[in-house]
Design an enzyme around this catalytic site. Structure first.
Site, PDB file in Angstrom:
ATOM      1  N   SER A 146       6.399  -2.633  -3.766  1.00 21.18           N
ATOM      2  CA  SER A 146       7.442  -3.016  -1.867  1.00 21.18           C
ATOM      3  C   SER A 146       8.184  -4.342  -3.136  1.00 21.18           C
ATOM      4  O   SER A 146       7.823  -5.001  -3.760  1.00 21.18           O
ATOM      5  CB  SER A 146       6.214  -3.502  -0.632  1.00 21.18           C
ATOM      6  OG  SER A 146       6.806  -4.247   0.199  1.00 21.18           O
TER       7      SER A 146
ATOM      8  N   TYR B 205      -0.602  -9.379   1.665  1.00 16.99           N
ATOM      9  CA  TYR B 205       0.113  -8.031   1.955  1.00 16.99           C
ATOM     10  C   TYR B 205       0.933  -8.472   0.313  1.00 16.99           C
ATOM     11  O   TYR B 205       1.223  -6.961  -0.723  1.00 16.99           O
ATOM     12  CB  TYR B 205       0.929  -7.822   2.613  1.00 16.99           C
ATOM     13  CG  TYR B 205       1.486  -6.329   2.415  1.00 16.99           C
ATOM     14  CD1 TYR B 205       1.277  -4.778   2.400  1.00 16.99           C
ATOM     15  CD2 TYR B 205       3.395  -6.014   2.208  1.00 16.99           C
ATOM     16  CE1 TYR B 205       2.096  -3.943   2.019  1.00 16.99           C
ATOM     17  CE2 TYR B 205       3.774  -5.049   2.112  1.00 16.99           C
ATOM     18  CZ  TYR B 205       3.012  -4.111   2.203  1.00 16.99           C
ATOM     19  OH  TYR B 205       4.472  -2.704   2.098  1.00 16.99           O
TER      20      TYR B 205
HETATM   21  P1  NAP Z   1       2.509   3.970   7.621  1.00 19.51           P
HETATM   22  O1  NAP Z   1       3.992   4.662   8.218  1.00 19.51           O
HETATM   23  O2  NAP Z   1       1.981   3.393   8.563  1.00 19.51           O
HETATM   24  O3  NAP Z   1       2.101   4.878   6.772  1.00 19.51           O
HETATM   25  C1  NAP Z   1       0.890   4.393   5.593  1.00 19.51           C
HETATM   26  C2  NAP Z   1       0.469   5.837   5.057  1.00 19.51           C
HETATM   27  O4  NAP Z   1      -0.546   5.287   4.311  1.00 19.51           O
HETATM   28  C3  NAP Z   1      -0.852   6.482   6.354  1.00 19.51           C
HETATM   29  O5  NAP Z   1       0.002   8.175   5.948  1.00 19.51           O
HETATM   30  C4  NAP Z   1      -1.509   6.493   6.348  1.00 19.51           C
HETATM   31  O6  NAP Z   1      -2.729   7.583   6.484  1.00 19.51           O
HETATM   32  C5  NAP Z   1      -2.258   5.815   5.063  1.00 19.51           C
HETATM   33  N1  NAP Z   1      -3.062   4.784   4.928  1.00 19.51           N
HETATM   34  C6  NAP Z   1      -3.289   3.549   5.351  1.00 19.51           C
HETATM   35  N2  NAP Z   1      -4.149   3.592   4.594  1.00 19.51           N
HETATM   36  C7  NAP Z   1      -4.924   4.221   4.722  1.00 19.51           C
HETATM   37  C8  NAP Z   1      -6.387   4.128   3.430  1.00 19.51           C
HETATM   38  N3  NAP Z   1      -7.217   2.945   3.593  1.00 19.51           N
HETATM   39  N4  NAP Z   1      -7.060   5.593   2.852  1.00 19.51           N
HETATM   40  C9  NAP Z   1      -6.207   7.164   3.472  1.00 19.51           C
HETATM   41  N5  NAP Z   1      -4.461   6.878   3.416  1.00 19.51           N
HETATM   42  C10 NAP Z   1      -4.504   4.993   4.405  1.00 19.51           C
HETATM   43  O7  NAP Z   1       3.692   3.515   6.430  1.00 19.51           O
HETATM   44  P2  NAP Z   1       4.845   3.219   5.394  1.00 19.51           P
HETATM   45  O8  NAP Z   1       5.816   2.220   5.613  1.00 19.51           O
HETATM   46  O9  NAP Z   1       5.384   4.725   4.958  1.00 19.51           O
HETATM   47  O10 NAP Z   1       4.411   3.231   3.990  1.00 19.51           O
HETATM   48  C11 NAP Z   1       4.181   3.941   2.627  1.00 19.51           C
HETATM   49  C12 NAP Z   1       3.773   3.344   1.357  1.00 19.51           C
HETATM   50  O11 NAP Z   1       5.225   2.648   1.189  1.00 19.51           O
HETATM   51  C13 NAP Z   1       3.085   1.672   1.803  1.00 19.51           C
HETATM   52  O12 NAP Z   1       2.149   1.719   0.434  1.00 19.51           O
HETATM   53  C14 NAP Z   1       3.519   0.853   1.609  1.00 19.51           C
HETATM   54  O13 NAP Z   1       2.867  -0.787   1.323  1.00 19.51           O
HETATM   55  C15 NAP Z   1       5.237   1.061   1.459  1.00 19.51           C
HETATM   56  N6  NAP Z   1       5.926   0.258   1.852  1.00 19.51           N
HETATM   57  C16 NAP Z   1       6.852   0.982   2.737  1.00 19.51           C
HETATM   58  C17 NAP Z   1       8.046  -0.117   2.976  1.00 19.51           C
HETATM   59  C18 NAP Z   1       9.155  -0.459   4.854  1.00 19.51           C
HETATM   60  O14 NAP Z   1       9.572  -0.293   5.020  1.00 19.51           O
HETATM   61  N7  NAP Z   1       8.091   0.896   5.262  1.00 19.51           N
HETATM   62  C19 NAP Z   1       8.608  -1.785   2.453  1.00 19.51           C
HETATM   63  C20 NAP Z   1       8.153  -1.211   0.831  1.00 19.51           C
HETATM   64  C21 NAP Z   1       7.098  -1.212   0.259  1.00 19.51           C
HETATM   65  P3  NAP Z   1      -2.980   7.676   9.105  1.00 19.51           P
HETATM   66  O15 NAP Z   1      -1.092   8.357   8.947  1.00 19.51           O
HETATM   67  O16 NAP Z   1      -3.973   8.397   8.683  1.00 19.51           O
HETATM   68  O17 NAP Z   1      -3.093   6.625   9.445  1.00 19.51           O
END
Ligand code: NAP
Length: 248
Positions: A143, A157
């Site tokens: 991130s 985080y």
């Molecule tokens: P999201 O929509 O909240 O989805 C998170 C996913 O991770 C979901 O599929 C969730 O499973 C899974 N997950 C969470 N905790 C877990 C665990 N302990 N074991 C297995 N699976 C787990 O998040 P996102 O925004 O797509 O983020 C994806 C990645 O990108 C993350 O690493 C996040 O930190 C990174 N990121 C996101 C952003 C942003 O702005 N969105 C920016 C920078 C980095 P369930 O579906 O079963 O809940």
């Protein structure tokens, strides 16, 4: 060689976009999820509906035995994986460091850091030429928070993503001569549900004026970078990071 990918947290958001794009690019796709089975099932149906091969497995990445089971089930169905996107990640409601307790910090690190280590370990055991594997490629979903620090929101985080970046750098050097490349993607403000879990569903809209490109990103824009890093197009790239953040 058949392309076989695991996208952790592939049921929603950025992970789902990565899984769908990987299927389009000819990978057999395994996604893992923690609790949201319905979302994961939808991704599988979308891939199979387009003629692809896909499997969803419930596994909390912070649980070592669950991760071992996840990889064993994948071995059984597809054989040794050739690509991993360590995407599963989470955050807790926004607060200042002085308000955080150890339970919160440790739970967050267990998913974002330990979970990524465990999945990387299992992938290396299958990919590395040291273990008779054919090689492979790993992308860690970091991130921009790792660099910006997320003050007043979730420094825990941000610190977890900085740890993930250190994993990317260290592991990339450790396995560079074993036909494995390890890289990172640092998304900025991307439209997914993660901001709601931080207590502010409208966070991207609030902050988009601070983005030089003046908008949030789409999960697919992140997925394209991750899939490029995994591909042979990136054959001499390891220990590198792509910022997908509109300049922020
Ligand atoms: P999201 O929509 O909240 O989805 C998170 C996913 O991770 C979901 O599929 C969730 O499973 C899974 N997950 C969470 N905790 C877990 C665990 N302990 N074991 C297995 N699976 C787990 O998040 P996102 O925004 O797509 O983020 C994806 C990645 O990108 C993350 O690493 C996040 O930190 C990174 N990121 C996101 C952003 C942003 O702005 N969105 C920016 C920078 C980095 P369930 O579906 O079963 O809940």
């Amino acid at each position: 060689m058949e392309k076989i990918i695991l996208v952790t947290g592939g049921g929603r958001g950025i992970g789902a976009a990565c899984a769908l794009l990987a299927a389009e690019q000819g990978y057999a796709v395994c996604i893992s999820y923690r609790t949201n089975e319905a979302a994961a099932t939808e991704v599988i149906a979308a891939i199979e509906g387009r003629g692809g091969t896909a499997l969803a497995i419930q596994a909390d990445v912070s649980d070592e035995s669950a991760v071992e089971r996840l990889f064993a089930q994948m071995d059984k169905r597809f054989g040794r994986l050739t690509a991993l996107i360590n995407n599963a990640g989470m955050l807790f409601p926004q607060m200042r460091v002085e308000q955080m307790d150890a339970v919160r910090i440790n739970r967050l690190l267990a998913t974002n850091v330990t979970g990524s280590f465990l999945c990387a370990r299992e992938a290396v055991r299958r990919m590395s030429t040291r273990h008779g594997g054919p090689g492979g490629s790993i992308v860690n979903m970091s991130s921009r928070a790792a660099v910006l620090g997320s003050p007043g929101e979730y420094v825990d985080y941000a610190a977890s993503k900085a740890a993930l970046d250190a994993l990317t750098i260290g592991l990339s050097k450790e396995v560079a001569n074993e036909k494995i490349r390890v890289n990172g993607v640092r998304p900025g403000l991307i439209h997914t549900d993660i901001h709601a879990s931080g207590g502010e569903p409208g966070r991207v809209s609030r902050l988009q004026a601070t983005v030089p490109m003046a908008r949030g990103g789409d999960p697919l824009e992140v997925a394209r970078a991750a899939l490029w890093l995994l591909s042979d197009e990136a054959s001499y790239t390891t220990g590198s990071f792509i910022e997908v953040s509109g300049g922020r």
